[in-house]
Design a protein around this motif. Structure first.
Motif, PDB file in Angstrom:
ATOM      1  N   LEU A   1       1.239  -1.464   0.013  1.00  0.00           N
ATOM      2  CA  LEU A   1       0.036   0.100   0.079  1.00  0.00           C
ATOM      3  C   LEU A   1       1.019   1.181   0.470  1.00  0.00           C
ATOM      4  N   ALA A   2       2.023   1.126   0.802  1.00  0.00           N
ATOM      5  CA  ALA A   2       3.033   2.786   0.767  1.00  0.00           C
ATOM      6  C   ALA A   2       3.769   2.526  -0.891  1.00  0.00           C
ATOM      7  N   ALA A   3       3.818   1.569  -1.199  1.00  0.00           N
ATOM      8  CA  ALA A   3       4.075   1.528  -2.535  1.00  0.00           C
ATOM      9  C   ALA A   3       3.356   2.186  -3.951  1.00  0.00           C
ATOM     10  N   ALA A   4       1.837   1.821  -3.852  1.00  0.00           N
ATOM     11  CA  ALA A   4       1.006   1.677  -4.130  1.00  0.00           C
ATOM     12  C   ALA A   4       0.704   3.812  -3.762  1.00  0.00           C
ATOM     13  N   ARG A   5       1.088   3.194  -2.541  1.00  0.00           N
ATOM     14  CA  ARG A   5       0.569   5.258  -2.786  1.00  0.00           C
ATOM     15  C   ARG A   5       1.857   6.605  -3.204  1.00  0.00           C
ATOM     16  N   GLU A   6       2.962   5.980  -2.991  1.00  0.00           N
ATOM     17  CA  GLU A   6       4.154   6.709  -3.360  1.00  0.00           C
ATOM     18  C   GLU A   6       4.241   6.905  -4.903  1.00  0.00           C
ATOM     19  N   ALA A   7       3.606   5.301  -6.148  1.00  0.00           N
ATOM     20  CA  ALA A   7       3.621   5.761  -7.314  1.00  0.00           C
ATOM     21  C   ALA A   7       1.833   6.969  -7.508  1.00  0.00           C
ATOM     22  N   PHE A   8       1.371   6.777  -7.078  1.00  0.00           N
ATOM     23  CA  PHE A   8       0.208   7.884  -7.085  1.00  0.00           C
ATOM     24  C   PHE A   8       0.528   9.308  -7.266  1.00  0.00           C
ATOM     25  N   MET A   9       1.384   9.901  -6.575  1.00  0.00           N
ATOM     26  CA  MET A   9       1.729  10.507  -5.792  1.00  0.00           C
ATOM     27  C   MET A   9       2.863  10.994  -6.784  1.00  0.00           C
ATOM     28  N   ARG A  10       3.887   9.746  -7.002  1.00  0.00           N
ATOM     29  CA  ARG A  10       4.496  10.295  -8.363  1.00  0.00           C
ATOM     30  C   ARG A  10       4.216  10.783  -9.743  1.00  0.00           C
ATOM     31  N   GLU A  11       2.964  10.144  -9.326  1.00  0.00           N
ATOM     32  CA  GLU A  11       2.567  10.081 -10.901  1.00  0.00           C
ATOM     33  C   GLU A  11       1.682  11.609 -11.418  1.00  0.00           C
ATOM     34  N   LEU A  12       0.882  12.571  -9.878  1.00  0.00           N
ATOM     35  CA  LEU A  12       0.389  13.554  -9.433  1.00  0.00           C
ATOM     36  C   LEU A  12       1.571  14.416 -10.201  1.00  0.00           C
ATOM     37  N   ASP A  13       2.814  14.435  -8.726  1.00  0.00           N
ATOM     38  CA  ASP A  13       4.225  15.225  -9.193  1.00  0.00           C
ATOM     39  C   ASP A  13       4.465  15.422 -10.599  1.00  0.00           C
ATOM     40  N   GLY A  14       3.939  14.504 -11.365  1.00  0.00           N
ATOM     41  CA  GLY A  14       4.954  14.764 -12.719  1.00  0.00           C
ATOM     42  C   GLY A  14       3.480  15.251 -13.700  1.00  0.00           C
ATOM     43  N   SER A  15       2.454  16.039 -13.244  1.00  0.00           N
ATOM     44  CA  SER A  15       1.496  16.894 -14.042  1.00  0.00           C
ATOM     45  C   SER A  15       1.091  17.855 -13.355  1.00  0.00           C
ATOM     46  N   THR A  16       1.131  18.843 -14.008  1.00  0.00           N
ATOM     47  CA  THR A  16       1.075  20.747 -13.289  1.00  0.00           C
ATOM     48  C   THR A  16      -0.646  21.299 -13.850  1.00  0.00           C
ATOM     49  N   LEU A  17      -1.016  21.788 -13.089  1.00  0.00           N
ATOM     50  CA  LEU A  17      -2.301  22.578 -13.456  1.00  0.00           C
ATOM     51  C   LEU A  17      -2.170  23.009 -14.967  1.00  0.00           C
ATOM     52  N   ALA A  18      -1.027  23.616 -15.502  1.00  0.00           N
ATOM     53  CA  ALA A  18      -1.394  23.882 -17.203  1.00  0.00           C
ATOM     54  C   ALA A  18      -1.498  22.513 -17.721  1.00  0.00           C
ATOM     55  N   ASP A  19      -1.686  20.846 -17.487  1.00  0.00           N
ATOM     56  CA  ASP A  19      -2.013  19.646 -17.882  1.00  0.00           C
ATOM     57  C   ASP A  19      -3.401  19.093 -18.306  1.00  0.00           C
TER      58      ASP A  19
END
Length: 141
Positions: free
Chosen positions: A111-129
């Motif tokens: 679950l911790a790894a899944a949460r990190e993957a989720f946040m990593r995906e969000l870190d790669g996207s901006t409001l402009a996207d």
């Protein structure tokens, strides 16, 4: 992972601001556009301002606008600021909660790894996207 409605409303508002980054919006305008309670959105706006994502101005001609360019604000940054360290599951709490599976649980690491993957995906996207441009009115078509 499930985001709170508070964070959902914040992301919607920020996406709308990103659609017209040079413009200031009234809380009532965004609330009406997205069917959100004006009072609830006012709390969201206050927190977004406190976190430095938006600027606010009171009075006639006031409203709120992005404090930085939309390409300079990641979704992960927003989610972390608003969700804080909320526990994904009970065993993620600082005190471990009342989990009877600890210390032998093999699910927590997954679950911790899944949460990190989720946040990593969000870190790669901006409001402009994710900018949400205004709908064209029927008159404009």
């Amino acid at each position: 992972m499930r985001l709170t409605s508070f964070t959902d409303f914040a992301l919607r508002a920020l996406m709308r601001l990103a659609g017209e980054p040079g413009r200031s919006f009234a809380t009532s305008e965004i609330a009406a556009e997205f069917g959100i309670s004006r009072n609830h959105l006012a709390k969201v706006v206050r927190d977004l301002a406190d976190c430095g994502f938006i600027t606010t101005q009171r009075g006639v001609g006031g409203g709120f606008a992005l404090a930085r360019p939309p390409q300079a604000i990641t979704l992960g940054e927003v989610v972390r600021a608003l969700e804080g360290d909320s526990a994904l599951v009970e065993c993620f709490r600082n005190d471990g909660g009342a989990c009877v599976l600890l210390p032998r649980c093999r699910l927590k690491a997954k679950l911790a790894a899944a949460r990190e993957a989720f946040m990593r995906e969000l870190d790669g996207s901006t409001l402009a996207d994710c900018a949400y441009a205004p709908r064209l009115s029927a008159r404009a078509s």
